[in-house]
Scaffold this motif. Structure first.
Motif, PDB file in Angstrom:
ATOM      1  N   THR A  21      30.740  40.640  22.432  1.00 21.73           N
ATOM      2  CA  THR A  21      31.498  40.156  21.286  1.00 21.73           C
ATOM      3  C   THR A  21      32.939  40.510  21.578  1.00 21.73           C
ATOM      4  O   THR A  21      33.282  41.681  21.786  1.00 21.73           O
ATOM      5  N   ILE A  22      33.784  39.489  21.618  1.00 22.82           N
ATOM      6  CA  ILE A  22      35.166  39.652  22.037  1.00 22.82           C
ATOM      7  C   ILE A  22      36.091  39.257  20.895  1.00 22.82           C
ATOM      8  O   ILE A  22      35.955  38.170  20.326  1.00 22.82           O
ATOM      9  N   SER A  23      37.028  40.152  20.572  1.00 21.13           N
ATOM     10  CA  SER A  23      38.044  39.874  19.559  1.00 21.13           C
ATOM     11  C   SER A  23      39.402  39.981  20.227  1.00 21.13           C
ATOM     12  O   SER A  23      39.674  40.961  20.930  1.00 21.13           O
ATOM     13  N   THR A  24      40.256  38.978  19.990  1.00 19.09           N
ATOM     14  CA  THR A  24      41.601  38.966  20.565  1.00 19.09           C
ATOM     15  C   THR A  24      42.616  38.733  19.452  1.00 19.09           C
ATOM     16  O   THR A  24      42.255  38.711  18.272  1.00 19.09           O
ATOM     17  N   ASP A  25      43.855  38.482  19.853  1.00 22.26           N
ATOM     18  CA  ASP A  25      44.919  38.166  18.888  1.00 22.26           C
ATOM     19  C   ASP A  25      44.554  36.967  18.029  1.00 22.26           C
ATOM     20  O   ASP A  25      44.890  36.915  16.849  1.00 22.26           O
ATOM     21  N   THR A  26      43.894  35.995  18.636  1.00 25.07           N
ATOM     22  CA  THR A  26      43.725  34.698  17.975  1.00 25.07           C
ATOM     23  C   THR A  26      42.289  34.254  17.747  1.00 25.07           C
ATOM     24  O   THR A  26      42.072  33.247  17.067  1.00 25.07           O
ATOM     25  N   LYS A  27      41.310  34.935  18.337  1.00 31.26           N
ATOM     26  CA  LYS A  27      39.940  34.445  18.202  1.00 31.26           C
ATOM     27  C   LYS A  27      38.928  35.568  18.306  1.00 31.26           C
ATOM     28  O   LYS A  27      39.220  36.656  18.796  1.00 31.26           O
ATOM     29  N   GLU A  28      37.726  35.262  17.833  1.00 34.84           N
ATOM     30  CA  GLU A  28      36.584  36.157  17.992  1.00 34.84           C
ATOM     31  C   GLU A  28      35.390  35.285  18.375  1.00 34.84           C
ATOM     32  O   GLU A  28      35.174  34.237  17.777  1.00 34.84           O
ATOM     33  N   PHE A  29      34.653  35.718  19.386  1.00 34.05           N
ATOM     34  CA  PHE A  29      33.496  34.950  19.829  1.00 34.05           C
ATOM     35  C   PHE A  29      32.509  35.859  20.530  1.00 34.05           C
ATOM     36  O   PHE A  29      32.826  36.979  20.916  1.00 34.05           O
ATOM     37  N   THR A  30      31.285  35.357  20.686  1.00 29.92           N
ATOM     38  CA  THR A  30      30.234  36.062  21.413  1.00 29.92           C
ATOM     39  C   THR A  30      29.850  35.199  22.603  1.00 29.92           C
ATOM     40  O   THR A  30      29.699  33.983  22.469  1.00 29.92           O
ATOM     41  N   GLN A  31      29.724  35.826  23.764  1.00 31.51           N
ATOM     42  CA  GLN A  31      29.431  35.094  24.991  1.00 31.51           C
ATOM     43  C   GLN A  31      28.633  35.976  25.933  1.00 31.51           C
ATOM     44  O   GLN A  31      28.980  37.129  26.141  1.00 31.51           O
ATOM     45  N   LYS A  32      27.574  35.415  26.502  1.00 29.56           N
ATOM     46  CA  LYS A  32      26.880  36.114  27.581  1.00 29.56           C
ATOM     47  C   LYS A  32      27.727  35.983  28.832  1.00 29.56           C
ATOM     48  O   LYS A  32      28.272  34.912  29.102  1.00 29.56           O
ATOM     49  N   ALA A  33      27.836  37.083  29.573  1.00 32.85           N
ATOM     50  CA  ALA A  33      28.667  37.063  30.776  1.00 32.85           C
ATOM     51  C   ALA A  33      28.088  37.994  31.827  1.00 32.85           C
ATOM     52  O   ALA A  33      27.498  39.028  31.516  1.00 32.85           O
ATOM     53  N   PHE A  34      28.297  37.598  33.064  1.00 29.47           N
ATOM     54  CA  PHE A  34      27.906  38.398  34.220  1.00 29.47           C
ATOM     55  C   PHE A  34      29.035  39.338  34.611  1.00 29.47           C
ATOM     56  O   PHE A  34      28.826  40.465  35.027  1.00 29.47           O
ATOM     57  N   PHE A  35      30.257  38.865  34.441  1.00 28.60           N
ATOM     58  CA  PHE A  35      31.442  39.570  34.911  1.00 28.60           C
ATOM     59  C   PHE A  35      32.545  39.368  33.884  1.00 28.60           C
ATOM     60  O   PHE A  35      32.775  38.245  33.434  1.00 28.60           O
ATOM     61  N   LEU A  36      33.202  40.445  33.491  1.00 31.21           N
ATOM     62  CA  LEU A  36      34.301  40.370  32.544  1.00 31.21           C
ATOM     63  C   LEU A  36      35.408  41.272  33.058  1.00 31.21           C
ATOM     64  O   LEU A  36      35.193  42.460  33.284  1.00 31.21           O
ATOM     65  N   ASN A  37      36.579  40.681  33.267  1.00 31.97           N
ATOM     66  CA  ASN A  37      37.695  41.444  33.799  1.00 31.97           C
ATOM     67  C   ASN A  37      38.930  41.200  32.950  1.00 31.97           C
ATOM     68  O   ASN A  37      39.276  40.061  32.657  1.00 31.97           O
ATOM     69  N   VAL A  38      39.575  42.293  32.561  1.00 30.40           N
ATOM     70  CA  VAL A  38      40.840  42.235  31.833  1.00 30.40           C
ATOM     71  C   VAL A  38      41.884  42.807  32.771  1.00 30.40           C
ATOM     72  O   VAL A  38      41.770  43.951  33.215  1.00 30.40           O
ATOM     73  N   ALA A  39      42.889  41.992  33.086  1.00 33.73           N
ATOM     74  CA  ALA A  39      43.860  42.397  34.095  1.00 33.73           C
ATOM     75  C   ALA A  39      45.288  42.258  33.585  1.00 33.73           C
ATOM     76  O   ALA A  39      45.598  41.346  32.818  1.00 33.73           O
ATOM     77  N   ASN A  40      46.134  43.155  34.044  1.00 39.82           N
ATOM     78  CA  ASN A  40      47.558  43.031  33.791  1.00 39.82           C
ATOM     79  C   ASN A  40      48.242  42.465  35.029  1.00 39.82           C
ATOM     80  O   ASN A  40      49.302  41.863  34.944  1.00 39.82           O
ATOM     81  N   GLY A  41      47.624  42.652  36.169  1.00 39.41           N
ATOM     82  CA  GLY A  41      48.152  42.142  37.425  1.00 39.41           C
ATOM     83  C   GLY A  41      47.277  41.028  37.964  1.00 39.41           C
ATOM     84  O   GLY A  41      46.253  40.682  37.382  1.00 39.41           O
ATOM     85  N   ARG A  42      47.677  40.477  39.087  1.00 36.53           N
ATOM     86  CA  ARG A  42      46.988  39.319  39.672  1.00 36.53           C
ATOM     87  C   ARG A  42      45.740  39.669  40.449  1.00 36.53           C
ATOM     88  O   ARG A  42      44.772  38.942  40.444  1.00 36.53           O
ATOM     89  N   GLU A  43      45.783  40.764  41.173  1.00 36.21           N
ATOM     90  CA  GLU A  43      44.780  41.001  42.204  1.00 36.21           C
ATOM     91  C   GLU A  43      43.764  42.056  41.810  1.00 36.21           C
ATOM     92  O   GLU A  43      44.093  43.082  41.249  1.00 36.21           O
ATOM     93  N   PHE A  44      42.522  41.760  42.135  1.00 40.77           N
ATOM     94  CA  PHE A  44      41.406  42.683  41.939  1.00 40.77           C
ATOM     95  C   PHE A  44      41.358  43.676  43.099  1.00 40.77           C
ATOM     96  O   PHE A  44      40.912  44.791  42.956  1.00 40.77           O
ATOM     97  N   GLY A  45      41.808  43.240  44.250  1.00 42.53           N
ATOM     98  CA  GLY A  45      41.830  44.061  45.456  1.00 42.53           C
ATOM     99  C   GLY A  45      41.434  43.238  46.665  1.00 42.53           C
ATOM    100  O   GLY A  45      40.708  42.247  46.540  1.00 42.53           O
ATOM    101  N   TYR A  46      41.948  43.602  47.814  1.00 39.02           N
ATOM    102  CA  TYR A  46      41.624  42.955  49.084  1.00 39.02           C
ATOM    103  C   TYR A  46      41.899  41.453  49.079  1.00 39.02           C
ATOM    104  O   TYR A  46      41.181  40.671  49.680  1.00 39.02           O
ATOM    105  N   GLY A  47      42.938  41.033  48.361  1.00 40.10           N
ATOM    106  CA  GLY A  47      43.316  39.631  48.324  1.00 40.10           C
ATOM    107  C   GLY A  47      42.550  38.792  47.320  1.00 40.10           C
ATOM    108  O   GLY A  47      42.815  37.617  47.151  1.00 40.10           O
ATOM    109  N   PHE A  48      41.588  39.388  46.595  1.00 42.79           N
ATOM    110  CA  PHE A  48      40.789  38.668  45.593  1.00 42.79           C
ATOM    111  C   PHE A  48      41.601  38.617  44.305  1.00 42.79           C
ATOM    112  O   PHE A  48      41.841  39.641  43.677  1.00 42.79           O
ATOM    113  N   GLN A  49      42.028  37.420  43.919  1.00 48.07           N
ATOM    114  CA  GLN A  49      42.898  37.288  42.753  1.00 48.07           C
ATOM    115  C   GLN A  49      42.132  36.902  41.505  1.00 48.07           C
ATOM    116  O   GLN A  49      41.368  35.932  41.503  1.00 48.07           O
TER     117      GLN A  49
END
Length: 151
Positions: free
Chosen positions: A28-56
């Motif tokens: 269940t995700i709440s943000t500035d503008t919306k709230e929703f529920t979603q099944k997910a395998f991977f969830l990433n919140v980033a301030n920068g571009r890269e996850f590491g090793y060139g993976f953006q």
């Protein structure tokens, strides 16, 4: 899971080791503008571009724009897992048809099995809820005049 080893080889090994046993969770995700529920395998919140090793995560992400980039991957399986990795290395993950991408200044994530989150590779415990927000202009740097002339 904590490990003393670091580097691309260890990262790839850990992904392979857990790939077939990892299951999606319902968030269940709440943000500035919306709230929703979603099944997910991977969830990433980033301030920068890269996850590491060139993976953006998001090529448009910026440390200075005051927003967080969120990538939510609905599912990964044997057929689309390789495409997910290739899209990350080709800077196209935000365009992957299996991913949702959005920006926000704050996010609250709730999930039954959300016990850990990580920041820059370090694991932290949480109890089903994780809240993240941007504090604009929170970091102030003092730059000597001699260095300023070089800019």
């Amino acid at each position: 899971q904590q490990t003393k080893s670091r580097g691309l080889k260890m990262y790839v090994w850990k992904v392979i080791q857990h790939y077939f046993s990892y299951r999606r969770d319902e968030y269940t995700i709440s943000t500035d503008t919306k709230e929703f529920t979603q099944k997910a395998f991977f969830l990433n919140v980033a301030n920068g571009r890269e996850f590491g090793y060139g993976f953006q995560i998001s090529p448009a992400a910026s440390l200075q724009d005051g927003v967080l980039d969120v990538i939510l991957t609905k599912t990964i399986h044997a057929l689309n897992g390789l495409v997910f990795v290739i899209d990350g290395w080709r800077k196209r993950l935000h365009k992957n048809k299996n991913c949702m991408h959005f920006t926000t200044t704050r996010i609250r994530i709730e999930a039954k099995n959300l016990n850990y989150f990580q920041t820059d590779g370090d694991a932290h415990r949480c109890e089903g809820v994780c809240e993240i927000r941007v504090w604009p202009d929170a970091l102030q740097l003092l730059v000597p005049q001699s260095a300023e002339a070089q800019l």
